[in-house]
Design an enzyme around this catalytic site. Structure first.
Site, short mmCIF file in Angstrom:
data_model
loop_
_atom_site.label_atom_id
_atom_site.label_comp_id
_atom_site.label_asym_id
_atom_site.label_seq_id
_atom_site.Cartn_x
_atom_site.Cartn_y
_atom_site.Cartn_z
N ASP A 357 102.02 -13.84 56.34
CA ASP A 357 100.76 -14.39 56.85
C ASP A 357 99.87 -14.63 55.64
OD1 ASP A 357 98.53 -14.92 58.65
OD2 ASP A 357 97.81 -12.95 58.01
N LYS A 358 98.95 -15.58 55.72
CA LYS A 358 98.10 -15.86 54.56
C LYS A 358 96.86 -14.97 54.54
CE LYS A 358 95.03 -19.13 54.43
NZ LYS A 358 93.80 -18.39 53.97
N THR A 510 100.10 -19.82 58.35
CA THR A 510 98.66 -19.58 58.50
C THR A 510 98.09 -20.47 59.59
OG1 THR A 510 96.53 -19.68 57.37
CG2 THR A 510 98.19 -21.27 56.68
N ASP A 557 99.05 -8.70 59.32
CA ASP A 557 98.05 -7.63 59.40
C ASP A 557 98.21 -6.76 60.63
OD1 ASP A 557 97.12 -9.17 61.48
OD2 ASP A 557 95.32 -9.85 60.46
N ASP A 561 99.01 -10.98 64.22
CA ASP A 561 100.40 -11.32 63.89
C ASP A 561 101.40 -10.50 64.70
OD1 ASP A 561 99.83 -13.24 61.83
OD2 ASP A 561 99.21 -11.57 60.56
#
Length: 668
Positions: A357-358, A510, A557, A561
């Site tokens: 994940d970004k 993202t 996180d 997610d």
């Protein structure tokens, strides 16, 4: 929570099949059996003949082996007999059943000979066998205890007492008496008694034992502190927020316990192998007895059968995997890697793709200054300092980001006065003798101001790659443009490089737009990225990758997610801090450090190598030892006594235990 009690419960659930076994009891039994074994051997005719030695005789001395052998069988052998009953009741045949069969047959035959059956009794072999088996078990349990000491180590982190402040007076109380909302004093060098928040004082905290972070972490009012961590040179007053079972340390201990107790594919394989080895050993013992009874004396046939049963004990095989699980889980916990699902750590060695994940994972999840475009007569540091001066009293996220960036770069921020927020536009204040404004393009539009060409050109490029722009304005001229964006973590580049060096493909997903996603991907050298992906769509993309035959880890996180973390082969929750209650990740990274993903894979690969080595040794040993114990080389004068067979089995078990201990040398 009583951490000591928690650790004690865990200690009694050591890896392998030692539930309920007390190492002190084993040691005591061994020494008593050893002392009793000496006269048994001295008064055994076969030993006397072998040593050409005759001990002092007395009335009834011929019954010394019988009397002491009986005591040794029921006292020393009781440990194995009870274990055999437990294995039989649980339909889980293993070492205890084999040893019990061996010593029962040896004792029964010896008693029969004592009371008239032709043959030579096996009391000295029986006594030596039980002594050696107890010694091997004692050594092995000591090794296991060291491997499963992670919970005891964690429990030791907690202080016994705390200093609570009540109405300006100090009282020393047991940690168990602390309650949420209490104010506690943490003196220099002392351990934090409970999770809490600093209300006064400044210091640096050693959190290595919880998070794996080697550098001291600065603490000031508002900072969170973790129970069990060690205070530095400053004195702190903390407000207790979590106690007992709710603390981070208690959560970590729960996860370590669950991970060490959880199953794995390798463990299932070892259990099946141990089960079949037990059946093979019983069959081989029976065949060995039949083969030798038709050729020679009964005591020799029984001796061969007993040796086969003892030598083939699948103890090393049953211990091969649990020890590695316990040690690798402990290593993970010490390095800030919390394993919720043992299978996740085991599968990690097979990963070929890691999807990040970004926001909040590869980036910090908050804005920072990433570019400054100063006009003629002004350098970048001066421009940022002036903008920070204007925004010093601002509550806006962009303003706070500018102030943080100036402070982090060590830029002197001039004093300002008459601050005024311009809703939807920006802010203004007087700095020195100038009235300066900082704001978005709307500020320029409201004042009819146009940036000089060199700033306009750079600003356009920055906007195209997803940066947010604010301008520093004096009168009707634009002094500088400042680009802000979600800052990439300094560790992210190294994390990507480490994983790529390990042969792992890197991807990024993202919900941000194409420009922002491309900027971060290009900065980190990630070629595969997906922009504008909603949480539910992330899970779909993960499943698509898996259908393509890829072994995928999702790193996020743990909140938005969650669907993707669950859909991946391995879900890794990052940014958990000390909150170990994340349910979606199989592995939780305590620190906000993406480099820890490479640690997970390295630990998984190293642990698997140890499992394979242990299984290979335990299996290979039996392939050689069983035929030797059965007497295939008896024609060449090579006969393995039962005690030597027990010694070889014990040595094999200890070798497996020591080899697992070598995993501790792994540097992550």
């Amino acid at each position: 929570m009583d951490h000591a009690l928690h650790a004690e419960r865990a200690h009694k659930s050591t890896p392998g099949r030692h539930t309920g076994h007390d190492i002190q009891d084993i040691r005591t039994r061994f020494w008593i059996v050893l002392v009793c074994t000496i006269p048994v051997e001295l008064y055994s005719p076969s030993v006397q003949q072998l040593l050409s030695f005759t001990p002092p005789g007395f009335r009834g001395s011929e019954y010394v082996p019988f009397a002491l052998g009986t005591f040794i069988f029921f006292y020393g052998g009781a440990f194995f007999l009870k274990g055999a009953f437990r294995e039989f009741r649980e339909h889980r045949p293993g070492m205890m059943i084999l040893v019990s069969l061996a010593i029962t047959v040896a004792y029964g035959f010896s008693v029969a000979v004592t009371f008239g059956l032709p043959g030579e009794p096996l009391y000295w072999e029986l006594s030596t066998l039980i002594a050696v088996m107890l010694l091997g078990h004692w050594i092995e349990m000591s090794a296991v205890g060291k491997a499963s000491g992670a919970l005891q180590d964690l429990a030791k982190l907690m202080p016994d007492e705390a200093e609570r402040i009540v109405d300006d007076r100090m009282e020393t109380i047991p940690v168990a008496d602390l309650r949420a909302g209490d104010i506690a004093l943490v003196r220099p060098g002392a351990k934090v008694p409970a999770d809490g928040e600093v209300v006064s004082g400044e210091s640096a905290m050693n959190e290595a034992m919880i998070t794996g972070e080697s550098r001291p972490v600065e603490k000031s009012p508002g900072s969170e502190v973790i129970a069990g961590t060690v205070n530095g040179e400053g004195s702190l007053r903390i407000r207790v927020t979590k106690v007992g079972e709710d603390t981070a340390l208690a959560g970590i201990m729960r996860l370590v316990t669950e991970a060490q107790a959880s199953g794995s594919k390798a463990q299932n394989l070892a259990d099946r192998a141990a089960y079949w080895l037990t059946l093979i050993a019983i069959s081989a013992g029976g065949v060995t007895f039949i083969a030798w009874i038709v050729r020679g004396p009964a005591e020799f046939a029984i001796g061969r059968m007993v040796t086969v049963l003892v030598t083939a004990c699948p103890h090393a095989l049953g211990l091969a995997i649990p020890l590695v699980i316990a040690i690798s889980t402990a290593i993970a916990a010490r390095n800030g890697l919390l394993v919720r699902d043992r299978m996740a750590l085991e599968i990690a060695r097979e990963l070929d793709t890691v999807v990040f994940d970004k926001t909040g994972t590869l980036t910090k999840g908050k804005l920072g200054v990433v570019g400054i475009f100063a006009g003629p007569g002004m350098d970048e540091r001066e421009a940022l300092g002036l903008a920070a001066s204007v925004e010093r009293d601002s509550e806006h996220a962009l303003g706070r980001a500018i102030v943080r960036s100036a402070e982090r770069r060590g830029i002197e921020v001039p004093a300002s006065r008459d601050f005024r927020a311009l809703p939807g536009i920006g802010a203004e204040a007087e700095v020195g003798d100038r009235k300066l404004s900082v704001g978005s393009s709307r500020l320029l539009e409201s004042r009819g101001v146009h940036p000089p060409p060199e700033i306009a050109s750079l600003a356009t490029t920055a906007r195209l790659i997803g940066h947010t722009l604010v301008y520093l304005v004096h009168d009707n001229s634009v002094l500088a443009a400042i680009a802000l964006a979600d800052e990439v973590r300094p560790e992210s580049m190294e994390a990507v490089e480490q994983l790529r060096a390990m042969g792992i493909r890197i991807a990024m997903m993202t919900g941000d737009g194409e420009h922002t996603a491309r900027r971060v991907a290009e900065e980190l050298g990630i070629e595969e990225y997906y922009a504008g992906v909603l949480p539910a769509e992330k899970a779909k993309r993960i499943r698509t990758m898996r259908h393509q035959g890829r072994r995928v880890a999702m790193v996020g996180d743990g909140v938005n997610d969650a669907p993707a973390l669950v859909s991946a082969d391995v879900g890794i929750a990052i940014g958990a801090g000390t909150d170990v209650a994340i349910e979606s990740g199989g592995i939780i990274l305590v620190k906000n450090d993406p480099r820890d993903v490479a640690k997970v894979i390295r630990l998984s690969r190293a642990g698997y190598r140890k499992m394979v080595q242990n299984l290979a040794w335990a299996t290979g040993y039996n392939v050689v030892a069983i035929p030797l114990a059965a007497g295939v080389l008896a024609g060449y004068g090579i006969v393995l006594p039962p005690a030597v067979g027990a010694l070889l089995m014990s040595i094999s078990t200890v070798i497996v235990a020591l080899n697992a201990q070598l995993l501790r040398r792994l540097s992550l």
